[in-house]
Design a protein around this motif. Sequence first.
Motif, short mmCIF file in Angstrom:
data_model
loop_
_atom_site.label_atom_id
_atom_site.label_comp_id
_atom_site.label_asym_id
_atom_site.label_seq_id
_atom_site.Cartn_x
_atom_site.Cartn_y
_atom_site.Cartn_z
N PHE B 73 0.83 -1.21 0.00
CA PHE B 73 0.00 0.00 0.00
C PHE B 73 0.86 1.26 0.00
O PHE B 73 0.38 2.35 -0.25
CB PHE B 73 -0.93 0.04 1.22
CG PHE B 73 -1.86 -1.14 1.28
CD1 PHE B 73 -2.50 -1.58 0.13
CD2 PHE B 73 -2.09 -1.80 2.46
CE1 PHE B 73 -3.35 -2.67 0.17
CE2 PHE B 73 -2.93 -2.89 2.51
CZ PHE B 73 -3.57 -3.32 1.37
N PRO B 92 2.15 -4.98 -7.32
CA PRO B 92 0.91 -4.48 -6.71
C PRO B 92 0.44 -5.42 -5.59
O PRO B 92 0.81 -6.59 -5.57
CB PRO B 92 -0.08 -4.48 -7.87
CG PRO B 92 0.46 -5.46 -8.85
CD PRO B 92 1.95 -5.46 -8.69
N PRO B 93 -0.36 -4.89 -4.65
CA PRO B 93 -0.76 -5.69 -3.48
C PRO B 93 -1.35 -7.04 -3.85
O PRO B 93 -1.06 -8.04 -3.19
CB PRO B 93 -1.80 -4.81 -2.79
CG PRO B 93 -1.55 -3.43 -3.26
CD PRO B 93 -0.92 -3.54 -4.61
N HIS B 94 -2.18 -7.09 -4.92
CA HIS B 94 -2.87 -8.35 -5.20
C HIS B 94 -1.96 -9.41 -5.78
O HIS B 94 -2.35 -10.57 -5.89
CB HIS B 94 -4.09 -8.12 -6.10
CG HIS B 94 -3.76 -7.66 -7.49
ND1 HIS B 94 -3.53 -6.35 -7.80
CD2 HIS B 94 -3.65 -8.34 -8.64
CE1 HIS B 94 -3.28 -6.24 -9.09
NE2 HIS B 94 -3.35 -7.44 -9.62
N MET B 100 -3.72 -9.84 5.11
CA MET B 100 -3.59 -8.72 6.03
C MET B 100 -4.84 -8.60 6.91
O MET B 100 -5.96 -8.73 6.43
CB MET B 100 -3.37 -7.42 5.26
CG MET B 100 -3.19 -6.22 6.17
SD MET B 100 -2.02 -5.02 5.48
CE MET B 100 -2.07 -3.74 6.72
#
Lengths: 299, 383
Positions: B73, B92-94, B100
């Motif tokens: 993030f 990217p986060p995904h 989390m």
Amino acid sequence: MAVLDEAPGAARPTAGPAAPGRAPRERGAARPAVLLLPALVLVLVFFAYPLATMLWRAFTEPETGWGNFTWFFTTQANIDVLVRTFTTALWVTVIALLLSYPYAYLMTVAGPRGRAALTLLVLVPFWTSLMVRTFAWMVILQDTGVLNRTLDLVGLGPVHLIRTQAGVIVGMVQLLMPFMVLPLYAVMSGIDRRYVQAARSLGARPLTAFAGIYLPLSLPGIAAGSLMVFVSALGFYITPALLGSPDDALISQQIFTQVNGLLQWGRGGAMGVVLLGMTLALLVLVALVTRRAGRKVSL
Amino acid sequence: MPASRGLAQTPDTERAGRAGRGAEIALDRLTKRYGDFVAVDEVSLTIEPGEFMTLLGPSGSGKTTTLNAIAGFVTPTSGSLRMDGTAIESAPPHKRDIGMVFQHYALFPHMTVAENIAYPLRRRKIAKDRRRELVAAALETVRLGEYGHRYPRELSGGQQQRVAVARAIVYGPRVLLMDEPLGALDKKLRDWLQLEIKRIHAELGTTFVYVTHDQDEALVLSDRIAVFNNGRIEQVGSAHALYERPETLFVAKFLGESTVLRGAAEAGAGRSALGKAGRTLTAAGELTGAAAIVIRPERLVVVGAGERAEPGWNALPATVLQEIYLGSSRKLELRLPDGDTALVREAAGRLSAARPGDEVTLTWRVEDAVLLPDDPDVETVLT
């Protein structure tokens, strides 16, 4: 306008704003009623009485019965006007939603200064007279206006906007956008950004997270804003009268023609009743749908 | 437990069933700047596979920014971030294999508990039957088997928190990040959920990175703790190492209680002398300049007026200010001649005769105190 004022309440899924504050009402029950009195008188004299008169005339002039309604629904021109009114309002609502959604979203992510500027941009036209803004659109949209001059320079040729339905829609979208932006912003600013972050951490692409999480959570705002804009658009008079063509008249213009031009108070009244009835039916429908959705979505 | 076995076979990762399936996370001089403000300042830290690492520090110390950088993030300004040796700072986060748990759970309010937990599985296109099995197993792991059809708002805070954990572990991520997950809960529930989190960590073997400002929570949960202050790591180590051998005054003050005696130190052979309140104190270690002797309250021994101090121990005259009785122990607050306060903890059954108002001698073994360079930013006032 009274119908309009109910719109945000009807569209909001919260069922219990009445629950708190019920206790103190029991003791001094008379006092709140007294506070309501001025507004009640105002509504009775300036809304309920003319409305009742209109209803009465619709059923009694020139003779008692359903004559005016039979006339309305059996005249093709009237049906055309009604359909045009609803499609125009629908277009205005859809375009206003598409423009307002990103705008309202930007308001929620902007810093305090940016948000103040964006809010001001929405509100300043809102504080300007509707007439003035409509005349401004006439100046912009006319065949020799600013817009067409600019298009001419780029070589896109003159586009006829004034006296067309497209021109009416352009003007109405701009005039009604605050009614869309503000409810959207109110709902969006309550959506925790971490919902989207959570979706991203769980494996959602940005668009998937938006469609599956953010959009459903913003639905109450979409419903409230769309209803406000749609219902307002149905009864718009000045803007379609000034920007539109008489051939593409909307129902409010037809009512004006019947009453002011032809002195047909009964027919004008009947048209008003039809518009009011359809608007109320729509409000009830939306209230039912959002209540069902509200059971799932609560913020 | 059958529940944990079900989770370990998540088809998302073909590392199924292999022991120690947590990933290694390595931060190398990771830095995050916001304009002139440095939120994270050259943080280097290696988190072992399957380890429970706690990032501990006061608010604004950079621990949450560090966690968000691991989650994706926050994009680091400089430095590198590796997961099992692969650089992930720009992923990217995904695309990162992480789960989390957020401070306020961030459960999707328009979905049931089961739909919430199934969300990461649907994103991974896992078949419906398998999805149902995995959701049931995850609910079993957090002991909420019966709650799948409820909406998050129908659950208590503690239950919501456990759903958030279930949602974050159901797809078998190799790293689980937790951002003050117990912050919003009351003490009793927190104590119980700490043990639950510890149990889940033991069952899964996933690498846990846990952010908290609560030192007790850090002590209960962690294999190792990284203490953050002003965007930097002050010290990394086991709870025991941090408590008994703090390397900075900040760590000594932040983790547990202590008495801090400040003064000018003079290094000798393996020892240093520190002038304090007209006395000369002895401390292990060689240090010259502004320094502080740090002593944990249970290491201090109060000697009454008629008694003799142990030979070779440090001794300072003191006045007992007040006594706090805690059942299993009692705390004494003492005033030193120069106005500083000292804190003593005596275990029940080994209480001294000292009472408030008594003139006593405060003593401790040289090896039981830690000599540290002074840090003017750290307050000496007892907390």
